[in-house]
Scaffold this active site. Structure first.
Site, PDB file in Angstrom:
ATOM      1  N   LYS A 257       2.857  11.127  -4.052  1.00  0.00           N
ATOM      2  CA  LYS A 257       1.741  10.457  -4.734  1.00  0.00           C
ATOM      3  C   LYS A 257       0.774  11.455  -5.373  1.00  0.00           C
ATOM      4  O   LYS A 257       0.074  11.129  -6.316  1.00  0.00           O
ATOM      5  CB  LYS A 257       1.015   9.589  -3.704  1.00  0.00           C
ATOM      6  CG  LYS A 257      -0.022   8.654  -4.253  1.00  0.00           C
ATOM      7  CD  LYS A 257      -0.480   7.720  -3.169  1.00  0.00           C
ATOM      8  CE  LYS A 257      -1.626   6.847  -3.583  1.00  0.00           C
ATOM      9  NZ  LYS A 257      -2.019   5.929  -2.498  1.00  0.00           N
TER      10      LYS A 257
ATOM     11  N   ASP B 184     -12.720   5.352   1.640  1.00  0.00           N
ATOM     12  CA  ASP B 184     -11.276   5.395   1.907  1.00  0.00           C
ATOM     13  C   ASP B 184     -10.788   6.843   1.881  1.00  0.00           C
ATOM     14  O   ASP B 184     -10.694   7.452   0.823  1.00  0.00           O
ATOM     15  CB  ASP B 184     -10.564   4.558   0.825  1.00  0.00           C
ATOM     16  CG  ASP B 184      -9.043   4.528   1.000  1.00  0.00           C
ATOM     17  OD1 ASP B 184      -8.519   5.246   1.873  1.00  0.00           O
ATOM     18  OD2 ASP B 184      -8.389   3.787   0.244  1.00  0.00           O
TER      19      ASP B 184
ATOM     20  N   GLU C 215      -7.103   0.420  -4.352  1.00  0.00           N
ATOM     21  CA  GLU C 215      -7.070   0.309  -2.891  1.00  0.00           C
ATOM     22  C   GLU C 215      -8.387  -0.219  -2.295  1.00  0.00           C
ATOM     23  O   GLU C 215      -8.359  -1.138  -1.484  1.00  0.00           O
ATOM     24  CB  GLU C 215      -6.697   1.670  -2.288  1.00  0.00           C
ATOM     25  CG  GLU C 215      -5.227   1.991  -2.512  1.00  0.00           C
ATOM     26  CD  GLU C 215      -4.882   3.467  -2.436  1.00  0.00           C
ATOM     27  OE1 GLU C 215      -5.728   4.274  -2.002  1.00  0.00           O
ATOM     28  OE2 GLU C 215      -3.748   3.833  -2.813  1.00  0.00           O
TER      29      GLU C 215
ATOM     30  N   ASP D 128       0.883  -1.170   0.000  1.00  0.00           N
ATOM     31  CA  ASP D 128       0.000   0.000   0.000  1.00  0.00           C
ATOM     32  C   ASP D 128       0.920   1.218   0.000  1.00  0.00           C
ATOM     33  O   ASP D 128       1.487   1.576   1.025  1.00  0.00           O
ATOM     34  CB  ASP D 128      -0.883  -0.050   1.255  1.00  0.00           C
ATOM     35  CG  ASP D 128      -1.681   1.237   1.465  1.00  0.00           C
ATOM     36  OD1 ASP D 128      -1.675   2.100   0.570  1.00  0.00           O
ATOM     37  OD2 ASP D 128      -2.301   1.350   2.539  1.00  0.00           O
TER      38      ASP D 128
END
Ligand code: AMP
Length: 527
Positions: free
Chosen positions: A71, A194, A172, A9
């Site tokens: 990211k 999320d 994810e 992750d």
């Protein structure tokens, strides 16, 4: 070579790594017992790097050379609004690379974002190898469901630069659903909410025994925990400014300290009602030291950030609508990402779905665990699970008049393939330019250009006569390949759309300046 597959992750703020053996997944700990690693890289003047916890610890004294939240930049164009927003937010310098990609600049040297992410992945690989005691190469890496094709490709590239064999890029929320439902033989409709440090994703899934089908997904890759931190920061800073006349935003070191303190306060307010922000010697004015002391109540935090939470709920409602479901149809709600520890978020999600979120999932670890589970199943000859994911945004080509013709619509199950016949606009047109677009607008210019290429040497023919078949195929990683074929000569040209493919083409002389008449026209239905 080991047959163990790492489940990684790669988070905006923290990363986590797990493995799965005989169906049992577990998180790998670092020395010192940490189960997550800050996704932070700091550069030293001699070119060496610091990673993870060490990099985070020195961030306050070295904000310009400490790269966090890479990211948010990976696989994007420098000119995109997201990169421009990031440039305002972060204390490190973001410059434009030769391929119009964003880069980070430290000590005069610019680094591609893939390199930064690769450094984190390399560290994760080293942590895993130390924990397991053998060399490990295979990996499944997770990305937000809402990541575009270019962002996925760039993440895969980063994995490869780190020496990993990336078996799969997986979303994810899908990974979280796997961690929740693997081997449980359930039949449920699931919502995975999320909210991490930098991104928000909502996915609606249908689990039926070993089949995990994503019904819809939506999100925002620029909405996350940092937005909460910044609202606290702005509030404290403006109070401080009205008391002292000093705006701490002009002092990078003070700003970094305040940002850290804002994040700490936010986390504390998840478990207590009030907290103190105490930053002695935050700055000096006329050689006099200034101290910052403020208290923050949970209700104040909620007032400052409720609007951000409401945005996530709106996106959640749109995902449900796309899945053609109502809130009451959802059997389980999973909360993933560190931000979901915030009571206001739990309460708003509870109110929306009219049921309490599931407690049977670890918000920081579920995604890595799910990736590891998927990794192990990929090694088996007959996969014990069937994953049906979707593409988050529509994919198509630019046609005459500046429109976008969709070939693969958003929320379509992948792998997917689609083709369409187009024709030329002008007489004796020698070539057509295929511009691959991603987005929901009817107007091509409002969507993201993923790549372009030119099919040349078309035989001379009146306008509208040639038949050019454009084929889109999107694999299980969500990565797109586009080809165009002249049905008469059978000449074919294709590209795998990568983060940089658009730029390489555009840099080739002669291609970038083609006139608009050379674009495709959609062939009429009669053909
Ligand atoms: P992730 O990207 O999933 O690792 O999530 C990290 C985000 O969760 C960061 O913005 C953290 O500040 C936030 N976070 C972590 N723990 C808490 C907590 N106890 N309460 C509120 N936010 C938290």
């Amino acid at each position: 070579m080991s047959e163990i597959v790492l489940g990684i992750d790669l988070g905006t703020t923290y990363s986590c790594v797990a493995i799965c053996q005989n169906g049992e997944a577990r998180v790998l700990e670092q020395k010192g017992g940490h189960r997550t690693l800050p996704s932070i890289v700091a550069f030293n003047p001699d070119g060496s790097v610091m990673l993870g916890h060490i990099a985070k610890r020195q961030a306050i004294t070295n904000p310009q050379n400490t790269i966090y939240a890479a990211k948010r930049l990976i696989g994007r164009n420098f000119e995109s609004p997201e990169v421009q927003k990031a440039r305002e937010l972060v204390p490190y310098e973001i410059t434009q690379g030769p391929n119009r990609d964003p880069r980070v600049k430290c000590f005069g040297k610019s680094h591609p974002i893939q390199e930064v992410s690769a450094l984190i992945l390399k560290q994760i690989k080293a942590i895993a190898e130390e924990a397991v005691g053998e060399r490990l190469e295979k990996a499944v890496i997770t990305v937000p469901a809402y990541f575009s094709d270019g962002q996925r490709q760039a993440t895969k590239d980063a994995g490869e630069v780190a020496g990993l064999d990336v078996l799969r890029i997986v979303n994810e929320p899908t990974a979280a659903a796997l961690a929740f439902g693997f081997k449980k033989r359930m039949s449920k409709k699931l919502a995975v909410y999320d909210l991490g440090g930098g991104t928000f994703d909502i996915s609606i899934l249908d689990i039926s025994s070993d089949t995990f089908e994503v019904l819809s997904t939506a999100g925002n890759t620029f909405l996350g925990g940092e937005d909460f931190d910044l609202r606290i920061l702005d509030y404290i800073n403006s109070n401080f400014e009205s008391e002292t006349g000093i705006n701490l935003k002009s002092d990078p070191m003070a700003l970094q300290r305040l940002k850290d303190a804002a994040e700490t306060a936010k986390c504390q307010l998840s478990s207590q009602l009030e907290t103190e922000i105490n930053l002695p010697f935050i700055t000096t004015i006329n050689e006099e030291s200034k101290h910052l002391k403020a208290s923050l109540h949970r209700s104040e935090l909620e007032r400052l950030t409720e609007e951000v939470v409401d945005q996530t709920i709106e996106i959640t409602a749109s995902a449900l609508e796309m899945a053609a479901l109502k809130a009451k149809d959802i059997d389980e709600v999973l909360l993933v990402g560190g931000m979901t520890r915030m009571p206001l978020i739990q309460q708003k999600v509870h109110d929306f779905f009219q049921k309490p979120p599931s407690k049977n999932i670890h918000p920081d670890e579920a995604v890595a665990l799910g990736a590891a589970i998927l990794g192990e199943t990929l090694l088996e000859e007959e996969a014990p699970i069937l994953l049906l994911d979707v593409t988050p945004m529509s994919l198509g080509v630019r046609t005459a008049g500046g429109y976008m013709k969709i070939l693969i619509a958003k929320n379509q199950t992948i792998p997917a393939q689609a083709s369409h016949i187009f024709t030329t606009v002008t007489e004796n047109q020698e070539s057509v330019k295929i511009q691959v677009l991603q987005g929901e607008s009817r107007l091509a210019n409002d969507n993201q250009l993923l790549g372009e290429f030119t099919l040349t040497d078309l035989p001379r023919a009146p306008a509208g006569e040639p038949q050019i078949e454009v084929n889109f195929s999107i694999d299980s990683n969500g990565i797109l390949e586009v080809s165009a074929r002249d049905m008469v000569t059978k000449r074919e040209q294709s590209i795998v759309v990568t983060a940089a493919s658009y730029l390489q083409e555009a840099e080739r002389p002669g291609l970038a300046n083609q006139e608009i008449k050379e674009v495709l026209e959609e062939k009429t239905e009669s053909l």
